[in-house]
Design a protein around this motif. Structure first.
Motif, mmCIF file in Angstrom:
data_model
loop_
_atom_site.group_PDB
_atom_site.id
_atom_site.type_symbol
_atom_site.label_atom_id
_atom_site.label_comp_id
_atom_site.label_asym_id
_atom_site.label_seq_id
_atom_site.Cartn_x
_atom_site.Cartn_y
_atom_site.Cartn_z
ATOM 1 N N GLY A 12 -48.946 27.255 32.942
ATOM 2 C CA GLY A 12 -47.960 27.297 33.775
ATOM 3 C C GLY A 12 -46.781 26.470 32.918
ATOM 4 N N GLN A 13 -45.469 26.248 32.779
ATOM 5 C CA GLN A 13 -44.505 26.284 32.148
ATOM 6 C C GLN A 13 -43.226 25.763 32.949
ATOM 7 N N LYS A 14 -42.670 24.380 32.771
ATOM 8 C CA LYS A 14 -41.349 24.395 33.097
ATOM 9 C C LYS A 14 -40.158 24.742 31.807
ATOM 10 N N LYS A 15 -38.722 25.300 32.190
ATOM 11 C CA LYS A 15 -38.148 24.937 30.769
ATOM 12 C C LYS A 15 -37.027 25.829 31.879
ATOM 13 N N THR A 16 -35.645 24.623 31.001
ATOM 14 C CA THR A 16 -34.698 24.939 30.581
ATOM 15 C C THR A 16 -33.862 26.237 30.284
ATOM 16 N N ILE A 17 -33.329 26.705 30.887
ATOM 17 C CA ILE A 17 -32.576 28.455 30.200
ATOM 18 C C ILE A 17 -31.167 27.862 30.871
ATOM 19 N N ILE A 18 -30.306 28.062 29.673
ATOM 20 C CA ILE A 18 -28.793 28.039 29.897
ATOM 21 C C ILE A 18 -28.160 29.179 29.306
ATOM 22 N N LEU A 19 -27.410 30.355 29.799
ATOM 23 C CA LEU A 19 -26.937 31.799 28.956
ATOM 24 C C LEU A 19 -25.328 30.887 29.071
ATOM 25 N N ALA A 20 -25.024 31.204 27.841
ATOM 26 C CA ALA A 20 -23.338 30.731 27.211
ATOM 27 C C ALA A 20 -22.989 31.989 27.125
ATOM 28 N N PHE A 21 -21.825 32.404 27.770
ATOM 29 C CA PHE A 21 -21.210 33.552 28.048
ATOM 30 C C PHE A 21 -19.718 32.860 26.670
ATOM 31 N N LEU A 22 -19.834 33.858 26.097
ATOM 32 C CA LEU A 22 -18.933 33.183 25.050
ATOM 33 C C LEU A 22 -17.881 34.406 24.600
ATOM 34 N N ASP A 23 -18.024 35.508 25.798
ATOM 35 C CA ASP A 23 -16.862 36.656 25.068
ATOM 36 C C ASP A 23 -16.535 36.794 27.211
ATOM 37 N N ASP A 24 -14.962 36.737 27.186
ATOM 38 C CA ASP A 24 -14.459 36.852 28.626
ATOM 39 C C ASP A 24 -15.248 38.095 29.143
ATOM 40 N N GLU A 25 -15.031 38.900 29.060
ATOM 41 C CA GLU A 25 -15.024 40.372 28.956
ATOM 42 C C GLU A 25 -17.517 39.880 29.587
ATOM 43 N N ALA A 26 -17.125 39.904 28.651
ATOM 44 C CA ALA A 26 -19.230 39.449 29.314
ATOM 45 C C ALA A 26 -18.907 38.609 30.390
ATOM 46 N N LEU A 27 -18.044 37.640 31.130
ATOM 47 C CA LEU A 27 -17.943 36.955 31.542
ATOM 48 C C LEU A 27 -17.667 37.754 32.873
ATOM 49 N N LYS A 28 -16.706 38.441 33.239
ATOM 50 C CA LYS A 28 -16.017 39.292 34.368
ATOM 51 C C LYS A 28 -17.232 40.178 34.520
ATOM 52 N N LYS A 29 -18.079 40.792 33.504
ATOM 53 C CA LYS A 29 -18.656 41.885 34.473
ATOM 54 C C LYS A 29 -20.065 41.083 34.293
ATOM 55 N N PHE A 30 -20.399 40.239 34.707
ATOM 56 C CA PHE A 30 -21.616 39.478 34.804
ATOM 57 C C PHE A 30 -21.252 39.078 36.248
ATOM 58 N N ARG A 31 -20.165 38.497 36.657
ATOM 59 C CA ARG A 31 -19.018 37.532 37.990
ATOM 60 C C ARG A 31 -19.229 39.268 38.787
ATOM 61 N N VAL A 32 -18.562 39.870 39.040
ATOM 62 C CA VAL A 32 -18.675 41.656 39.589
ATOM 63 C C VAL A 32 -19.860 41.894 39.593
ATOM 64 N N SER A 33 -21.401 41.506 38.567
ATOM 65 C CA SER A 33 -22.409 42.823 39.600
ATOM 66 C C SER A 33 -23.090 41.967 40.277
ATOM 67 N N SER A 34 -23.125 42.484 41.265
ATOM 68 C CA SER A 34 -24.296 42.444 42.045
ATOM 69 C C SER A 34 -25.911 41.719 41.973
ATOM 70 N N GLY A 35 -26.003 42.417 41.376
ATOM 71 C CA GLY A 35 -27.663 41.799 40.207
ATOM 72 C C GLY A 35 -27.548 41.935 38.950
ATOM 73 N N TRP A 36 -27.886 41.239 38.243
ATOM 74 C CA TRP A 36 -28.366 41.579 36.893
ATOM 75 C C TRP A 36 -29.691 40.931 35.976
ATOM 76 N N LYS A 37 -30.104 42.353 35.398
ATOM 77 C CA LYS A 37 -31.112 42.155 34.816
ATOM 78 C C LYS A 37 -30.750 42.180 33.367
ATOM 79 N N ILE A 38 -31.521 41.452 32.446
ATOM 80 C CA ILE A 38 -31.214 40.596 31.470
ATOM 81 C C ILE A 38 -32.305 41.727 30.442
#
Length: 192
Positions: free
Chosen positions: A114-140
């Protein structure tokens, strides 16, 4: 006769494999119901994770450029051949929580432990953040490409990767983690 036995053995193995896979997937998603944290608990954990993140050299560059930060302070991963990971977090814009999310992924392959980790996704672009926020489910990997930040000279964040629209920083108690992939992780908005 030998061919029939071989075929039967292969069929039984496939059926067992599918059953174990189905149980693993179900377990990953049931974890959400069993261990669901409150919004206050998630916010407290996010604050702690961001304090640790600020201690990493180069984190100030990420924080200055970020339009939004999706922070999963505790992502637990476990597996014996078939694995899964799960975590809950918050999307912060201008230092304020705007939504809560969970992340879940399953994997198949050689793995034990097992493993315990912290993940931070930094949205460095306004358009990328907007697309993420309007999605119903988002797969990397399917819905967006995410660059995992590499470790640079002296254990600092490699600023060369900060030209991407979305970057991921993965760290544990011993500092930044690298050679990790986040492909296939599904991120879903939750209500708290």
């Amino acid at each position: 006769m030998i061919i029939k036995k071989k075929f039967r053995s292969m069929l039984i193995c496939r059926i067992l494999f599918i059953m174990v896979l189905a149980i693993s997937f179900t377990g990953v998603f049931l974890v959400n119901e069993i261990f669901a944290a409150t919004g206050k608990e998630i916010d407290k954990d996010v604050d702690n994770a961001l304090e640790l993140f600020e201690q990493i050299k180069g984190s100030d560059n990420v924080l200055k450029k970020a339009k939004g930060l999706l922070v999963f302070p505790i992502v637990l991963k476990a597996g014996i051949g078939i694995g899964g990971e799960f975590g809950e977090g918050a999307l912060r814009i201008k230092g304020k929580t705007v939504d809560y999310y969970n992340t879940a992924a399953a994997s198949i392959g050689f793995q034990l432990g097992g493993q315990k980790k912290t993940i931070i996704l930094a949205f460095l672009d306004d358009e990328a953040l907007k697309k993420f926020r309007v999605s119903s489910g988002w797969k990397i990997g399917a819905d967006a490409s995410v660059a995992v930040v590499a470790l640079g000279v002296g254990g600092a964040i490699d600023t060369a990767s900060l030209n991407e629209p979305i970057v991921a920083i993965v760290f544990g108690q011993k500092g930044l983690m690298y050679n990790l992939t986040l492909e296939g992780a599904k991120i879903t908005k939750i209500k708290k």
